[in-house]
Design a protein around this motif. Structure first.
Motif, PDB file in Angstrom:
ATOM      1  N   MET A 148       0.803  -1.213   0.000  1.00  0.00           N
ATOM      2  CA  MET A 148       0.000   0.000   0.000  1.00  0.00           C
ATOM      3  C   MET A 148       0.841   1.270   0.000  1.00  0.00           C
ATOM      4  O   MET A 148       0.329   2.350   0.179  1.00  0.00           O
ATOM      5  N   SER A 149       2.099   1.136  -0.147  1.00  0.00           N
ATOM      6  CA  SER A 149       2.915   2.310   0.071  1.00  0.00           C
ATOM      7  C   SER A 149       3.802   2.693  -1.104  1.00  0.00           C
ATOM      8  O   SER A 149       4.609   3.589  -0.999  1.00  0.00           O
ATOM      9  N   THR A 150       3.704   2.003  -2.243  1.00  0.00           N
ATOM     10  CA  THR A 150       4.531   2.344  -3.373  1.00  0.00           C
ATOM     11  C   THR A 150       3.799   3.266  -4.306  1.00  0.00           C
ATOM     12  O   THR A 150       2.587   3.345  -4.316  1.00  0.00           O
ATOM     13  N   HIS A 151       4.540   3.986  -5.161  1.00  0.00           N
ATOM     14  CA  HIS A 151       3.957   4.963  -6.066  1.00  0.00           C
ATOM     15  C   HIS A 151       4.359   4.646  -7.498  1.00  0.00           C
ATOM     16  O   HIS A 151       5.441   4.161  -7.767  1.00  0.00           O
ATOM     17  N   GLU A 152       3.478   4.966  -8.440  1.00  0.00           N
ATOM     18  CA  GLU A 152       3.754   4.789  -9.843  1.00  0.00           C
ATOM     19  C   GLU A 152       3.574   6.124 -10.546  1.00  0.00           C
ATOM     20  O   GLU A 152       2.942   7.034 -10.034  1.00  0.00           O
ATOM     21  N   THR A 153       4.091   6.234 -11.759  1.00  0.00           N
ATOM     22  CA  THR A 153       3.984   7.478 -12.501  1.00  0.00           C
ATOM     23  C   THR A 153       3.051   7.352 -13.692  1.00  0.00           C
ATOM     24  O   THR A 153       2.941   8.252 -14.501  1.00  0.00           O
ATOM     25  N   LEU A 154       2.367   6.228 -13.814  1.00  0.00           N
ATOM     26  CA  LEU A 154       1.474   6.046 -14.942  1.00  0.00           C
ATOM     27  C   LEU A 154       0.249   6.926 -14.804  1.00  0.00           C
ATOM     28  O   LEU A 154      -0.217   7.217 -13.708  1.00  0.00           O
ATOM     29  N   LYS A 155      -0.302   7.344 -15.944  1.00  0.00           N
ATOM     30  CA  LYS A 155      -1.496   8.180 -15.950  1.00  0.00           C
ATOM     31  C   LYS A 155      -2.702   7.350 -16.379  1.00  0.00           C
ATOM     32  O   LYS A 155      -2.574   6.387 -17.132  1.00  0.00           O
ATOM     33  N   PRO A 156      -3.912   7.711 -15.918  1.00  0.00           N
ATOM     34  CA  PRO A 156      -5.100   6.980 -16.317  1.00  0.00           C
ATOM     35  C   PRO A 156      -5.398   7.198 -17.785  1.00  0.00           C
ATOM     36  O   PRO A 156      -4.942   8.163 -18.379  1.00  0.00           O
ATOM     37  N   PRO A 157      -6.166   6.294 -18.394  1.00  0.00           N
ATOM     38  CA  PRO A 157      -6.508   6.450 -19.794  1.00  0.00           C
ATOM     39  C   PRO A 157      -7.152   7.794 -20.068  1.00  0.00           C
ATOM     40  O   PRO A 157      -7.852   8.352 -19.226  1.00  0.00           O
ATOM     41  N   ALA A 158      -6.938   8.316 -21.287  1.00  0.00           N
ATOM     42  CA  ALA A 158      -7.399   9.659 -21.615  1.00  0.00           C
ATOM     43  C   ALA A 158      -8.904   9.785 -21.578  1.00  0.00           C
ATOM     44  O   ALA A 158      -9.445  10.871 -21.400  1.00  0.00           O
ATOM     45  N   GLY A 159      -9.636   8.707 -21.734  1.00  0.00           N
ATOM     46  CA  GLY A 159     -11.085   8.778 -21.795  1.00  0.00           C
ATOM     47  C   GLY A 159     -11.755   8.968 -20.465  1.00  0.00           C
ATOM     48  O   GLY A 159     -12.967   9.072 -20.389  1.00  0.00           O
ATOM     49  N   GLY A 160     -10.975   8.991 -19.348  1.00  0.00           N
ATOM     50  CA  GLY A 160     -11.570   9.213 -18.037  1.00  0.00           C
ATOM     51  C   GLY A 160     -12.250   7.964 -17.512  1.00  0.00           C
ATOM     52  O   GLY A 160     -12.049   6.849 -17.987  1.00  0.00           O
ATOM     53  N   LEU A 161     -13.110   8.173 -16.503  1.00  0.00           N
ATOM     54  CA  LEU A 161     -13.749   7.048 -15.827  1.00  0.00           C
ATOM     55  C   LEU A 161     -14.676   6.271 -16.749  1.00  0.00           C
ATOM     56  O   LEU A 161     -14.965   5.107 -16.507  1.00  0.00           O
ATOM     57  N   PHE A 162     -15.198   6.891 -17.815  1.00  0.00           N
ATOM     58  CA  PHE A 162     -16.155   6.229 -18.685  1.00  0.00           C
ATOM     59  C   PHE A 162     -15.498   5.623 -19.920  1.00  0.00           C
ATOM     60  O   PHE A 162     -16.165   5.190 -20.831  1.00  0.00           O
ATOM     61  N   ASP A 163     -14.188   5.650 -19.980  1.00  0.00           N
ATOM     62  CA  ASP A 163     -13.464   4.986 -21.040  1.00  0.00           C
ATOM     63  C   ASP A 163     -13.661   3.478 -20.889  1.00  0.00           C
ATOM     64  O   ASP A 163     -13.596   2.941 -19.785  1.00  0.00           O
ATOM     65  N   PRO A 164     -13.942   2.766 -21.999  1.00  0.00           N
ATOM     66  CA  PRO A 164     -14.142   1.308 -21.902  1.00  0.00           C
ATOM     67  C   PRO A 164     -12.982   0.588 -21.229  1.00  0.00           C
ATOM     68  O   PRO A 164     -13.176  -0.450 -20.596  1.00  0.00           O
ATOM     69  N   ARG A 165     -11.786   1.157 -21.370  1.00  0.00           N
ATOM     70  CA  ARG A 165     -10.622   0.520 -20.755  1.00  0.00           C
ATOM     71  C   ARG A 165     -10.648   0.621 -19.239  1.00  0.00           C
ATOM     72  O   ARG A 165      -9.845  -0.031 -18.561  1.00  0.00           O
ATOM     73  N   MET A 166     -11.545   1.441 -18.689  1.00  0.00           N
ATOM     74  CA  MET A 166     -11.617   1.604 -17.241  1.00  0.00           C
ATOM     75  C   MET A 166     -12.581   0.629 -16.582  1.00  0.00           C
ATOM     76  O   MET A 166     -12.690   0.587 -15.365  1.00  0.00           O
ATOM     77  N   VAL A 167     -13.288  -0.172 -17.391  1.00  0.00           N
ATOM     78  CA  VAL A 167     -14.267  -1.106 -16.818  1.00  0.00           C
ATOM     79  C   VAL A 167     -13.573  -2.136 -15.939  1.00  0.00           C
ATOM     80  O   VAL A 167     -13.981  -2.380 -14.791  1.00  0.00           O
ATOM     81  N   LEU A 168     -12.512  -2.750 -16.450  1.00  0.00           N
ATOM     82  CA  LEU A 168     -11.797  -3.762 -15.663  1.00  0.00           C
ATOM     83  C   LEU A 168     -11.123  -3.161 -14.439  1.00  0.00           C
ATOM     84  O   LEU A 168     -11.249  -3.713 -13.335  1.00  0.00           O
ATOM     85  N   PRO A 169     -10.399  -2.026 -14.562  1.00  0.00           N
ATOM     86  CA  PRO A 169      -9.836  -1.414 -13.350  1.00  0.00           C
ATOM     87  C   PRO A 169     -10.897  -1.051 -12.319  1.00  0.00           C
ATOM     88  O   PRO A 169     -10.656  -1.175 -11.115  1.00  0.00           O
ATOM     89  N   ALA A 170     -12.067  -0.588 -12.786  1.00  0.00           N
ATOM     90  CA  ALA A 170     -13.137  -0.241 -11.845  1.00  0.00           C
ATOM     91  C   ALA A 170     -13.627  -1.478 -11.102  1.00  0.00           C
ATOM     92  O   ALA A 170     -13.874  -1.438  -9.889  1.00  0.00           O
TER      93      ALA A 170
END
Length: 310
Positions: free
Chosen positions: A1-23
């Motif tokens: 719970m304590s590590t950090h990453e520099t990746l950014k979320p997909p450009a489409g925001g929360l409603f991007d189809p690619r966010m379904v699995l992460p959600a």
């Protein structure tokens, strides 16, 4: 719970189809972590010593992640910098919080514990400002004030908790999110460049296992898991399973959606923690506690928005 990453979320925001699995992963992770507070309470009520709890949880997860890393071909790192990072992250982010959770879980409702621990983002910002890692922002300051109001609503009114005797234990419980918050800063500063996230988690868990073993043996606190199977044993097996699976979900969400999206897990953990407390223990909270939950929720929103604006 304590590590950090520099990746950014997909450009489409929360409603991007690619966010379904992460959600979906986020909901599962929040549900598992929310359940862990109730399971720790079951283990504490069953007589598991805090040192035995910390050892079993870290050892089981360490074995699991070691197998995962071996399968992925991730090597072990034993440089001086890695050892300093593993020891510091393990003690601050795993051993001490786990011992504190099992110590306080026996004395306060599981739902209250989940609300307390969900204040990690707020306390993390306080520490970051205090250490001059981040600058002052009004949204975050207002969020901190609301978080403080929520904490006071839990412990000041005589009718907030089921018993006034719980107040010292609730205050002690706040040590856990403070440790988690400090662990995040420590890991961000001390994590060696190029260290794989799974390798970082594996190293932390191995050190946590090795450091809690002599503590457990010194107090003769070994718990014979599954010697006489019962609720306590199944609760500990559940905790070990959660610790193992949660790390995979955690790092996979980071990889797919980034740290800003992952920070939403605090809200999910709080809701599930309250829900599991009601299902397993029949916990019914006072209006003061629900008011505190609302304040903590809003405080997390303001702090997260302020840090995102950065």
């Amino acid at each position: 719970m304590s590590t950090h990453e520099t990746l950014k979320p997909p450009a489409g925001g929360l409603f991007d189809p690619r966010m379904v699995l992460p959600a979906a992963m986020l909901l599962l992770l929040g549900g598992l972590w929310g359940l862990s507070f109730s399971l720790s309470k079951v283990a504490a009520m069953g007589g598991v010593h805090p040192f035995a709890y910390a050892w079993m949880q870290s050892t089981g997860a360490a074995i699991f992640l070691t197998l995962v890393c071996w399968h992925k071909g991730i090597p072990l790192e034993f440089s001086r910098r890695h050892l300093v990072f593993f020891v510091g992250a393990a003690v601050i982010g795993l051993v001490l919080p786990n011992i504190n959770i099992i110590t306080t879980a026996k004395h306060i409702p599981a739902g209250v514990m989940s609300t307390v621990v969900s204040s990690v983002p707020v306390l993390g910002y306080v520490l970051a400002v205090g250490l001059r890692i981040e600058g002052f922002r009004w949204a975050c300051a207002i969020g901190i004030g609301l978080g403080l109001v929520g904490a006071l609503m839990m412990v000041v009114p005589d009718t907030s908790l089921p018993s006034p005797d719980m107040v010292p234990w609730v205050l002690m419980a706040f040590l856990t999110p403070a440790l988690y918050a400090f662990s995040g800063i420590f890991s961000d500063r001390m994590r060696p460049d190029g260290t794989h996230s799974l390798a970082a988690a594996r190293g932390m868990l191995i050190v946590a296992s090795l450091s809690t073993l002599p503590l457990m043996l010194a107090v003769d606190g070994f718990y014979p898991l599954m010697a006489d199977p019962g609720p306590t044993d199944y609760a500990m097996l559940g905790q070990i399973s959660i610790s193992s699976v949660a790390y995979i979900l955690y790092f996979e969400i980071l990889k797919r959606a980034g740290p800003v999206f992952l920070s939403l897990v605090s809200y999910v953990v709080n809701l599930f923690g309250l829900g599991w407390g009601w299902v397993i223990f029949g916990e019914v909270h006072s209006a003061w506690i629900w008011g505190a939950v609302g304040c903590v929720f809003v405080s997390m929103v303001l702090v997260n928005l302020g840090r995102k604006a950065r």
